[in-house]
Write an enzyme that holds these catalytic residues in place. Structure first.
Site, PDB file in Angstrom:
ATOM      1  N   LYS A 287       3.623   3.565  -1.199  1.00  0.00           N
ATOM      2  CA  LYS A 287       4.670   3.529  -2.223  1.00  0.00           C
ATOM      3  C   LYS A 287       4.413   2.414  -3.225  1.00  0.00           C
ATOM      4  O   LYS A 287       4.521   2.604  -4.447  1.00  0.00           O
ATOM      5  CB  LYS A 287       6.035   3.328  -1.559  1.00  0.00           C
ATOM      6  CG  LYS A 287       7.206   3.305  -2.552  1.00  0.00           C
ATOM      7  CD  LYS A 287       8.397   2.526  -2.016  1.00  0.00           C
ATOM      8  CE  LYS A 287       8.181   1.045  -2.188  1.00  0.00           C
ATOM      9  NZ  LYS A 287       9.388   0.239  -1.916  1.00  0.00           N
TER      10      LYS A 287
ATOM     11  N   LYS B   8       4.775  -8.658  -7.647  1.00  0.00           N
ATOM     12  CA  LYS B   8       4.628  -8.042  -6.325  1.00  0.00           C
ATOM     13  C   LYS B   8       3.687  -6.834  -6.383  1.00  0.00           C
ATOM     14  O   LYS B   8       2.839  -6.638  -5.491  1.00  0.00           O
ATOM     15  CB  LYS B   8       5.999  -7.618  -5.793  1.00  0.00           C
ATOM     16  CG  LYS B   8       5.974  -6.885  -4.440  1.00  0.00           C
ATOM     17  CD  LYS B   8       5.392  -7.747  -3.332  1.00  0.00           C
ATOM     18  CE  LYS B   8       5.327  -7.001  -2.000  1.00  0.00           C
ATOM     19  NZ  LYS B   8       6.640  -6.758  -1.396  1.00  0.00           N
TER      20      LYS B   8
END
Length: 282
Positions: A234, A165
């Protein structure tokens, strides 16, 4: 089928609604009363304590490592043996490995299961899910996971799904920044983005940035993808931390990542605002 779901933000709520539509009993929990109200409106059985969401298959959709750790502390002691906990949050891969080890101590399988596709993909059941963990646990949870994700890809052991990811989102962040810069070059040379995109998307320069983000959200000015600039920032930070931990230099992705870091003021806005600003010369 019964599934517990902790975290009823945009992604969690979309997954919960999809499961309910497919005939699944969903036990949902969130700290935000407004998110709980929205979930009740979608047919979710909302519980008042995280422990009450315990089910043989669990989904987590939480913002950071600390939130996952707090949920596991309360949830693991009450989950049935051989329960499968699929965590769709995007986290530090090392944290995912710790969580898998902690779950194993309770006879529970923890899968790091981050997803790509956004709330729209969750609602349609077309997410791509990147799975790290035990293959047998994936098979036990597959009937539920396949209702929200059209692509279930077993990447490897604990933490591998998170690595996948972070690599994916670092590439997305880079593609968006590059596309904004390149399209601005074209505009300054007298060819509009609207004219350039059909060419790029029929040629080898295309990417999801040019095929989806620019025509769907950026050029029309909709900016309602459901994913914030703060969340992308983030994820980029996590990818940079991963690169540092393994000694990987990022001479190409690094400058693109810096553009996202510089856009901290836009954290609460749609992430497509950042490449839009690059296109506009900001």
């Amino acid at each position: 089928m019964r599934v517990g779901l902790v975290g009823l933000g945009q992604m969690g709520l979309a997954m919960a609604g999809r499961l309910v539509e497919q005939g699944v009993e969903v036990l949902g929990f969130d700290l935000d009363p407004s998110r709980c109200d929205a979930a009740r409106g979608r047919g979710v059985r909302v519980v008042v304590a995280v422990e009450q969401a315990a089910a043989p298959v669990m989904l987590l959709s939480l913002p950071q490592d600390r939130a996952v750790e707090a949920v596991l502390l309360a949830l693991l002691p009450v989950l049935p043996k051989q329960a499968v906990l699929a965590d769709t949050s995007t986290l530090d891969p090392h944290a995912a490995q710790r969580f898998a080890s902690a779950a194993a101590d309770w006879g529970v399988d923890y899968l790091d299961a981050p997803v790509s596709g956004g709330p729209a993909g969750a609602a349609a059941g077309t997410l791509a899910m990147m799975l790290g963990g035990d293959a047998g646990a994936i098979e036990r949870a597959r009937p539920a996971l396949a209702l929200v994700a059209a692509k279930l890809v077993h990447v490897g052991g604990p933490g591998a799904g998170q690595v996948a990811k972070l690599v994916n989102n670092l590439m997305v962040a880079t593609h968006l920044a590059v596309a904004g810069e390149a399209l601005r070059l074209g505009a300054l040379a007298g060819v509009t983005p609207e004219a350039l995109l059909p060419v790029i998307n029929a040629a080898s320069g295309r990417s999801a940035a040019t095929e989806v983000n620019f025509p769907r959200w950026i050029l029309p000015g909709g900016f309602d993808s459901g994913f914030s600039a703060g969340l992308m920032r983030k994820d980029v930070r996590l990818a940079l931390a991963l690169a540092e931990s393994v000694g990987a230099a990022l001479p190409v992705c690094g400058p693109a990542a810096a553009r996202w870091e510089a856009a901290a003021a836009a954290d609460t806005e749609d992430f497509n605002r950042v490449p839009a600003a690059i296109l506009g010369g900001a």
